[in-house]
Structure formats: structure tokens, C-alpha cells
Design a protein around this motif. Structure first.
Motif, short mmCIF file in Angstrom:
data_model
loop_
_atom_site.label_atom_id
_atom_site.label_comp_id
_atom_site.label_asym_id
_atom_site.label_seq_id
_atom_site.Cartn_x
_atom_site.Cartn_y
_atom_site.Cartn_z
N LEU A 55 129.16 -0.20 40.41
CA LEU A 55 129.28 -0.73 39.05
C LEU A 55 129.24 0.38 38.01
CD1 LEU A 55 127.02 -3.90 39.34
CD2 LEU A 55 129.52 -3.78 39.35
N ALA A 56 128.57 1.47 38.31
CA ALA A 56 128.46 2.59 37.37
C ALA A 56 129.60 3.59 37.50
CB ALA A 56 127.12 3.30 37.57
N HIS A 57 130.48 3.39 38.47
CA HIS A 57 131.58 4.33 38.67
C HIS A 57 132.45 4.37 37.42
CE1 HIS A 57 135.28 6.09 40.29
NE2 HIS A 57 134.49 6.62 41.23
N PRO A 58 132.77 5.57 36.92
CA PRO A 58 133.51 5.67 35.65
C PRO A 58 134.92 5.07 35.70
CG PRO A 58 133.15 7.86 36.61
CD PRO A 58 132.40 6.88 37.45
N LYS A 59 135.59 5.15 36.83
CA LYS A 59 136.97 4.66 36.91
C LYS A 59 137.04 3.22 37.41
CE LYS A 59 141.52 5.62 38.79
NZ LYS A 59 142.34 6.50 39.61
N HIS A 60 136.32 2.90 38.47
CA HIS A 60 136.45 1.59 39.10
C HIS A 60 135.38 0.59 38.67
CE1 HIS A 60 139.61 3.26 41.48
NE2 HIS A 60 138.81 4.20 41.94
N GLY A 61 134.27 1.06 38.16
CA GLY A 61 133.19 0.16 37.72
C GLY A 61 133.63 -0.88 36.70
N PRO A 62 134.38 -0.47 35.65
CA PRO A 62 134.83 -1.47 34.67
C PRO A 62 135.72 -2.56 35.27
CG PRO A 62 135.02 0.73 33.75
CD PRO A 62 134.67 0.89 35.20
N HIS A 63 136.56 -2.21 36.25
CA HIS A 63 137.40 -3.23 36.90
C HIS A 63 136.53 -4.24 37.65
CE1 HIS A 63 141.13 -1.23 35.97
NE2 HIS A 63 140.69 -0.10 36.50
N ILE A 64 135.51 -3.74 38.34
CA ILE A 64 134.62 -4.63 39.09
C ILE A 64 133.87 -5.55 38.12
CG2 ILE A 64 132.60 -4.73 40.62
CD1 ILE A 64 133.54 -1.96 41.72
N LEU A 65 133.39 -5.00 37.02
CA LEU A 65 132.66 -5.80 36.04
C LEU A 65 133.55 -6.86 35.40
CD1 LEU A 65 130.46 -3.06 34.38
CD2 LEU A 65 129.68 -4.98 35.77
N ARG A 66 134.79 -6.47 35.04
CA ARG A 66 135.71 -7.45 34.43
C ARG A 66 136.03 -8.57 35.42
NH1 ARG A 66 137.82 -2.85 31.61
NH2 ARG A 66 139.20 -2.36 33.34
N TRP A 67 136.17 -8.23 36.69
CA TRP A 67 136.43 -9.27 37.69
C TRP A 67 135.24 -10.22 37.79
CZ3 TRP A 67 140.07 -11.72 40.07
CH2 TRP A 67 139.75 -12.55 41.15
N ARG A 68 134.05 -9.66 37.83
CA ARG A 68 132.85 -10.49 37.96
C ARG A 68 132.64 -11.37 36.73
NH1 ARG A 68 127.93 -7.06 40.71
NH2 ARG A 68 128.74 -7.16 42.82
N GLU A 69 132.90 -10.84 35.56
CA GLU A 69 132.65 -11.58 34.32
C GLU A 69 133.70 -12.63 34.05
OE1 GLU A 69 132.45 -8.47 31.45
OE2 GLU A 69 130.49 -7.77 32.13
N ARG A 70 134.99 -12.27 34.21
CA ARG A 70 136.06 -13.17 33.79
C ARG A 70 137.13 -13.40 34.84
NH1 ARG A 70 136.60 -9.18 30.21
NH2 ARG A 70 138.85 -9.17 30.33
#
Length: 122
Positions: A55-70
Motif C-alpha cells: 500500500l505504501a509503494h510509490p508507483k503501485h500503492g495508489p492503484h491498490i488503494l483506488r481499487w479498494r476504495e472505489r
């Protein structure tokens, strides 16, 4: 004993998905983020520190978070996936595969593409 075995299996599965994601980072035909999504999911069940690192990964973390959230998928990923499915279906049509495969696989890919394009975007 059972709890320990379950934790070990979740960790092995998460590690395998991270490994496949790393292979996908090198090979253009294999996606990275879907494997990391599954890795984060598996890690949340048995390896919280790996989940936090993903989740803290600079490149892939935001993609994982966006998938989880929305359940969001970037438009670029939608286009790339759709084009790869089209290329796969085209190669399959030119192959010697049985007719049921030539019809069934593209039908499945088309249903996945429809589902994918109905997902929210970033």
C-alpha cells in the motif's frame, strides 16, 4: 496448528502473487497491478507488514488503494487490456483451436471487457 498453517498458506499465496507481479513488470504481456491487488488482499489475511509495504509503494500503492476504495481502473489500463484481449482473440481465430474455443474464449473476453469498462476511472 491450523491457524499457523493457514497463515503460512496466505503468506505463500501473497508471495507468489508478488513474484508474478514482478515478472509482469518486466514482461509487457503480463499485467503487474492485478497480481499486486491479489497479493495485497492475501497479505491482509496473513502478512500485514507485506500489505503495508504494498500500500505504501510509490508507483503501485495508489492503484491498490483506488481499487479498494472505489473499484477504480485507470482508462489507460482499460484500453491496454481491451487491446490485448482483441489481439488474443484474433490470434485464436487464426489458430487450429476447436470451434467451441474460438467462440467461447472471445465471448468470455468480451464479457470481461464490458465489466472492465463499467468500472469507475481514476
Amino acid at each position: 496448528m491450523i491457524r499457523h498453517t493457514r497463515l503460512l498458506l496466505w503468506r505463500i499465496f501473497a508471495a507468489l502473487m508478488v513474484l508474478l507481479g514482478m515478472v509482469g513488470a518486466v514482461l509487457p504481456v503480463l499485467p503487474t497491478v492485478p497480481f499486486l491487488l491479489v497479493a495485497a488482499w492475501a497479505a491482509s489475511r496473513g502478512w500485514p507488514s507485506l500489505e503495508a509495504r504494498l500500500l505504501a509503494h510509490p508507483k503501485h500503492g495508489p492503484h491498490i488503494l483506488r481499487w479498494r476504495e472505489r473499484g477504480a481502473v485507470p482508462r489507460k489500463a482499460k484500453w491496454f487490456s481491451s487491446l490485448m484481449m482483441l489481439a488474443s482473440a484474433s490470434m485464436l481465430a487464426l489458430s487450429t483451436a476447436p470451434l467451441w474455443v474460438k467462440i467461447g474464449a472471445p465471448a468470455m473476453m468480451a464479457s470481461v471487457a464490458v465489466w472492465l469498462w463499467r468500472r469507475p476511472e481514476d
